[in-house]
Write an enzyme that holds these catalytic residues in place. Structure first.
Site, mmCIF file in Angstrom:
data_model
loop_
_atom_site.group_PDB
_atom_site.id
_atom_site.type_symbol
_atom_site.label_atom_id
_atom_site.label_comp_id
_atom_site.label_asym_id
_atom_site.label_seq_id
_atom_site.Cartn_x
_atom_site.Cartn_y
_atom_site.Cartn_z
ATOM 1 N N LYS A 177 0.820 -1.224 0.000
ATOM 2 C CA LYS A 177 0.000 0.000 0.000
ATOM 3 C C LYS A 177 0.851 1.269 0.000
ATOM 4 O O LYS A 177 0.456 2.288 -0.551
ATOM 5 C CB LYS A 177 -0.919 0.009 1.223
ATOM 6 C CG LYS A 177 -2.039 -1.029 1.164
ATOM 7 C CD LYS A 177 -3.080 -0.646 0.129
ATOM 8 C CE LYS A 177 -4.277 -1.589 0.150
ATOM 9 N NZ LYS A 177 -5.189 -1.312 -0.997
ATOM 10 N N GLU A 222 -9.437 6.228 3.213
ATOM 11 C CA GLU A 222 -10.304 5.177 3.727
ATOM 12 C C GLU A 222 -9.429 3.959 3.973
ATOM 13 O O GLU A 222 -8.371 3.818 3.346
ATOM 14 C CB GLU A 222 -11.392 4.836 2.703
ATOM 15 C CG GLU A 222 -10.994 3.835 1.599
ATOM 16 C CD GLU A 222 -9.902 4.343 0.675
ATOM 17 O OE1 GLU A 222 -9.748 5.561 0.545
ATOM 18 O OE2 GLU A 222 -9.189 3.500 0.078
ATOM 19 N N SER A 226 1.433 -9.694 -1.074
ATOM 20 C CA SER A 226 1.173 -8.253 -0.926
ATOM 21 C C SER A 226 1.387 -7.724 0.483
ATOM 22 O O SER A 226 1.672 -6.548 0.661
ATOM 23 C CB SER A 226 -0.245 -7.933 -1.397
ATOM 24 O OG SER A 226 -1.172 -8.748 -0.707
#
Lengths: 257, 394
Positions: B89, B111, B377
């Protein structure tokens, strides 16, 4: 000429429009509310089509959407409710909602069925202007249906002019950068913005919405532009008096006289 | 066939910018200027330095020997779990905070579902001295408690989203409402390849570093740039978009996207969008999402908060519809099994999201010795509470 255009031809100031979510507070409240609003002297009504994810709305209208969906309100049900509404109500009626439910219903069919019920205008805040012009404007024109666009304090003058050129009904002037039901002070910068819009001398009339909650805020808007739209305050009032809707409508509207 | 976004912001029929007028000025400005800003020399220089020294890139492309032995493929793990903050991220938040600075913004909103994007946003806001507000569903605040504390330690304010299912989609609604109310000073760092154009493309570009590195790393290890398979999990789809990006036009690379099946695709408790969804407009773009016949959004379910989203980004809707990527789904239980498998075979505890990608190795039906990249990830630290609850014999 549709009923919206006729309204503004006859009345140039203090136009009062009310927003109510279809299916709120009860599944079958809407016809009764529309009749009571007209009887109380309201000039126009915006009927909200409920959506599960109303991103431009504050808590009160979000709540009314959730209640309406739980009550079973859908577009087919709404049209069945409005089928004979023109026998009882003659003020302009506008449908307002997010794009997805009409898209799932089928957009062309949505327009046809709305017009068949006697709807005069549509407000879909998340329908892009370009897509409207490319795909739908012709249809709206052929049906004499007004598509109503929003402008905000951030909308450039050039874009306001463009929106005005492509609109045939009225311009929805969002009072400030907020979601519905937000606290708006109507201080100098709002007044500057309203007078800026007035001085543009647009071909369409303009109504102020978002933050209009009582007679004093209505009067500020109506001093500069043709009138205003009230949603959240009306919805809260109806919810607080849901056991006597007709009287509650009358009481609420009387406070604006 | 083209898989990149077109000039109007569409991937095939999906994408666009379906936004209310209140967001028009910000979105319009971004659409006109984002490419020029993120491709400018000083931007690239600052970004590259931060990716290297702050995030720890390049992340390793690790040959997973025991996993390979088990499945009969040459399996490489792209170790995004080793990024600073524990997931991919941050690749995006670093890019967007540099963009926000150049836009003159002083306040950041985001968010978050699993909290990884929230942590990654809070991190770069601390780094750049920006005010940070993260919206997070009430349910997620409970199931991802450590990440809430991390965000607060980093100086962010975490605001609960209390509407709807109180998960990621509702946090997204609240962030959009905030942006409508603060258009002048605020930039919204969307965490996935969702939202109005240019967000899906911008986020995909920032995440594309993943596949860019895979290509040269594989060249070093195998003497070829293209693997046979790339597998990634898809919630909104940012890690998959990044892992696929530089292979989109390489027809010999098989792309596999894995959605969360929850309790099972037909259980009513699922987030398998390509199976259960239909085209519509949600959160500013036209894409596939789970909805009723009347167009109301259906609440998704996944054990993994990061995949608990009713839609997928428009790029993935197009990759699915065009057949460019194969879409599969993994249940909560399959993901948990893969968490334990990777822990025991490779000494790596993966995030629940990434475990969904690992879970489909068993169904790949690829020729033996195929080179398979799994995009790992994120790491599993944030999921420890869930693992302690689910693995009763620990």
């Amino acid at each position: 000429m549709n009923r919206i255009q006729k309204l503004f031809l006859d009345k140039k100031e203090n136009v009062l429009s009310i927003f109510i979510t279809a299916g709120f507070p009860y599944l079958d409240s809407l016809p009764q509310i529309l009749i009571a609003l007209e009887a109380a002297g309201v000039d126009m009504v915006e009927i909200g089509i409920p959506f599960s994810d109303p991103t431009a709305d504050g808590p009160a209208i979000q709540h009314s959407n959730n209640v309406a969906i739980k009550n079973g309100m859908t577009i087919p049900y709404l049209f069945s409710q409005l089928k004979d509404i023109r026998k009882k109500v003659s003020i302009p009626l506008v449908l307002m909602g997010y794009l997805n439910p009409p898209m799932q219903y089928g957009f062309d069919r949505f327009i046809d069925d709305a017009v068949a019920c006697g709807i005069d205008g549509i407000i879909l805040p998340d329908l892009p202007m370009e897509e409207y012009l490319d795909s739908y404007q012709e249809k709206f024109k052929s049906k004499n249906l007004s598509n109503i666009f929003l402008i905000t304090p951030q909308t450039s003058e050039q874009r306001i002019q463009w929106i005005d050129k492509e609109s045939e009904g009225f311009i929805y002037v969002v009072s400030t950068n907020t979601i519905t039901g937000g606290k708006v002070d109507f201080e100098d910068n709002q007044k500057d913005y309203f007078s800026k819009v007035r001085n543009l001398q647009l071909k369409n009339p303009a109504l102020v919405g978002f933050g209009i909650r009582d007679k004093s805020t209505f009067n500020i808007a109506a001093k500069y532009l043709q009138g205003a739209i009230i949603g959240t305050a009306f919805i809260k009032h109806i919810e607080a008096h849901s056991n006597r809707i007709e009287e509650a409508v009358k009481e609420f509207i009387e406070t604006f006289n | 066939m083209a898989f990149q976004v077109d000039k109007r912001g569409f991937y095939g029929p999906y994408g666009g910018a379906y936004i209310p007028e209140m967001l028009h000025q910000n979105i319009d400005y971004l659409q006109r200027n984002y490419l020029e800003i993120i491709n400018s020399e000083d931007f690239i220089k600052e970004m590259d330095a931060l990716l290297k020294d702050y995030i720890g890139r390049p992340t390793p492309l690790y040959f997973a020997k025991r996993l390979s032995q088990k499945y009969g493929y040459k399996i490489y793990l792209k170790r995004e779990d080793l990024c600073h903050t524990g997931a991919h991220k941050v690749n995006n938040t670093i890019g967007q905070i540099l963009l926000a600075k150049r836009l003159g913004k002083t306040r950041i909103i985001a968010e978050t579902g699993a909290g990884q994007h929230g942590v990654a946003t809070a991190t770069v806001c601390a780094l750049m001295d920006m005010k940070c507000i993260v919206y997070m569903g009430e349910v997620d605040i409970e199931r991802q408690a450590p990440n809430v504390k991390r965000m607060r330690m980093l100086g962010a304010e975490v605001r609960p989203a209390t509407s709807g299912s109180k998960t990621l989609k509702d946090a997204t609604n609240e962030a959009m409402r905030d942006w409508i109310s603060h258009p002048d000073d605020t930039h919204y760092i969307i965490g996935s390849v969702v939202g109005p154009h240019p967000f899906p493309d911008m986020v995909a570009r920032f995440q594309s570093i993943i596949s860019k590195e895979i290509r040269w790393q594989l060249q070093e290890k195998e003497g070829r740039e293209n693997p046979d398979y790339v597998i990634a999990c898809v919630g909104g789809g940012s890690n998959a978009a990044g892992a696929f990006y530089h292979f989109l036009d390489e027809k010999d690379v098989h792309l596999v996207a894995v959605e969360a099946a929850g309790h099972g695709v037909n259980s009513g408790m699922s987030a398998a969008t390509t199976i259960l969804g239909k085209p519509g407009v949600l959160h500013g773009s036209k894409t596939l999402f789970m909805q009723t016949l009347d167009g109301q959004v259906v609440e998704p379910h996944s054990i993994s908060a990061g995949l608990d989203y009713p839609g997928i980004g428009p790029i993935h809707a197009w990759l699915f519809e065009s057949g460019r990527a194969q879409f599969m789904s993994a249940t909560d239980q399959e993901a948990l099994d893969s968490v334990m498998e990777l822990s025991r075979l490779e000494g790596i505890i993966p995030a629940l999201e990434s475990a969904h990608a690992l879970a489909k190795l068993k169904e790949l039906n690829a020729p033996s010795d195929s080179i398979v990249i799994v995009n790992l990830s994120g790491r599993g630290d944030k999921d420890l509470d869930t693992y302690i609850r689910e693995f009763k014999n620990l």
